[in-house]
Design an enzyme around this catalytic site. Sequence first.
Site, PDB file in Angstrom:
ATOM      1  N   ARG A   4       0.838  -1.200   0.000  1.00 40.61           N
ATOM      2  CA  ARG A   4       0.000   0.000   0.000  1.00 40.61           C
ATOM      3  C   ARG A   4       0.872   1.249   0.000  1.00 40.61           C
ATOM      4  O   ARG A   4       2.043   1.222   0.372  1.00 40.61           O
ATOM      5  CB  ARG A   4      -0.912   0.016   1.230  1.00 40.61           C
ATOM      6  CG  ARG A   4      -0.142   0.098   2.532  1.00 40.61           C
ATOM      7  CD  ARG A   4      -0.941   0.633   3.693  1.00 40.61           C
ATOM      8  NE  ARG A   4      -0.154   0.555   4.925  1.00 40.61           N
ATOM      9  CZ  ARG A   4       0.764   1.418   5.288  1.00 40.61           C
ATOM     10  NH1 ARG A   4       1.048   2.444   4.508  1.00 40.61           N
ATOM     11  NH2 ARG A   4       1.420   1.280   6.427  1.00 40.61           N
ATOM     12  N   GLY A   5       0.275   2.370  -0.360  1.00 42.37           N
ATOM     13  CA  GLY A   5       0.978   3.630  -0.264  1.00 42.37           C
ATOM     14  C   GLY A   5       1.093   4.086   1.182  1.00 42.37           C
ATOM     15  O   GLY A   5       0.423   3.573   2.073  1.00 42.37           O
ATOM     16  N   HIS A  28      -1.668  -1.056  13.461  1.00 39.39           N
ATOM     17  CA  HIS A  28      -3.002  -1.645  13.521  1.00 39.39           C
ATOM     18  C   HIS A  28      -3.084  -2.509  14.770  1.00 39.39           C
ATOM     19  O   HIS A  28      -2.100  -3.161  15.140  1.00 39.39           O
ATOM     20  CB  HIS A  28      -3.294  -2.511  12.295  1.00 39.39           C
ATOM     21  CG  HIS A  28      -3.321  -1.751  11.010  1.00 39.39           C
ATOM     22  ND1 HIS A  28      -3.950  -0.537  10.876  1.00 39.39           N
ATOM     23  CD2 HIS A  28      -2.808  -2.041   9.784  1.00 39.39           C
ATOM     24  CE1 HIS A  28      -3.827  -0.104   9.632  1.00 39.39           C
ATOM     25  NE2 HIS A  28      -3.133  -0.996   8.953  1.00 39.39           N
ATOM     26  N   GLY A  73      -4.541   4.251   3.264  1.00 41.58           N
ATOM     27  CA  GLY A  73      -3.438   3.666   2.503  1.00 41.58           C
ATOM     28  C   GLY A  73      -4.001   2.680   1.497  1.00 41.58           C
ATOM     29  O   GLY A  73      -4.677   1.718   1.884  1.00 41.58           O
ATOM     30  N   CYS A 130       2.908   7.679  10.079  1.00 38.09           N
ATOM     31  CA  CYS A 130       2.825   8.326   8.768  1.00 38.09           C
ATOM     32  C   CYS A 130       3.900   9.377   8.565  1.00 38.09           C
ATOM     33  O   CYS A 130       3.767  10.271   7.721  1.00 38.09           O
ATOM     34  CB  CYS A 130       1.436   8.925   8.547  1.00 38.09           C
ATOM     35  SG  CYS A 130       0.123   7.689   8.645  1.00 38.09           S
TER      36      CYS A 130
END
Length: 214
Positions: free
Chosen positions: A71-72, A78, A144, A173
């Site tokens: 993902r980006g 999480h 993301g 981030c």
Amino acid sequence: MIDSVEWRIEPEPIDYAVAAEMMAARVADIAAGHGSELIWLLEHPAVYTAGTSADPAELIDPRFPVHVTGRGGRYTYHGPGQRIGYVMLDLNRRGRDVRGFVHAIEQWVIAALARLGIASFTAPGRVGIWTRDGAHEAKIGAIGVRVKRWVTLHGFAVNVMPDLGHFDGIIPCGLPDFGVTSIEKLGKTPDFAALDAALSLEFAAFLDRLSLPL
């Protein structure tokens, strides 16, 4: 086309690696034309994930397993108390606009949080969903995504009632000057069912945005 999208809500946390494998299989099926699109709502056991722009210097304390993902974005956390939304949609059918897709997800989460009495917003230069936590801006949701053969993977995470201390192992981030918050920390009822219902109620508007120009 709402009726063609499957919704799945998992009652128990699912290991990140297992979920990533299941998501990849569903996306392959969608791309091949014999799998339905899917909105998958779940939780993960505690884990850090590294996006395609992750800087190793931002992994301060790898106290939980670390997974590299396609993902980006950069590093994120999480864990229990966080609603993960994996969004598997076919942009061949809904408009081949990745930027528009990301914007639509942002507005979807913002609209759902508004139904819970939380005013949130996006901020130029800062990926994700932000809100006011006292005198400061703090991140309440992460975005993301990845697109493979014009089918989307990954999606969003909303902090319902996670242990916010678990974010201390990373620079979330890549933004060291901003903190994180949650529905619970903001003094709202931390109710997964209420958030899921709000997302469902705003889903049609989300799909509509996929075909709108920015």
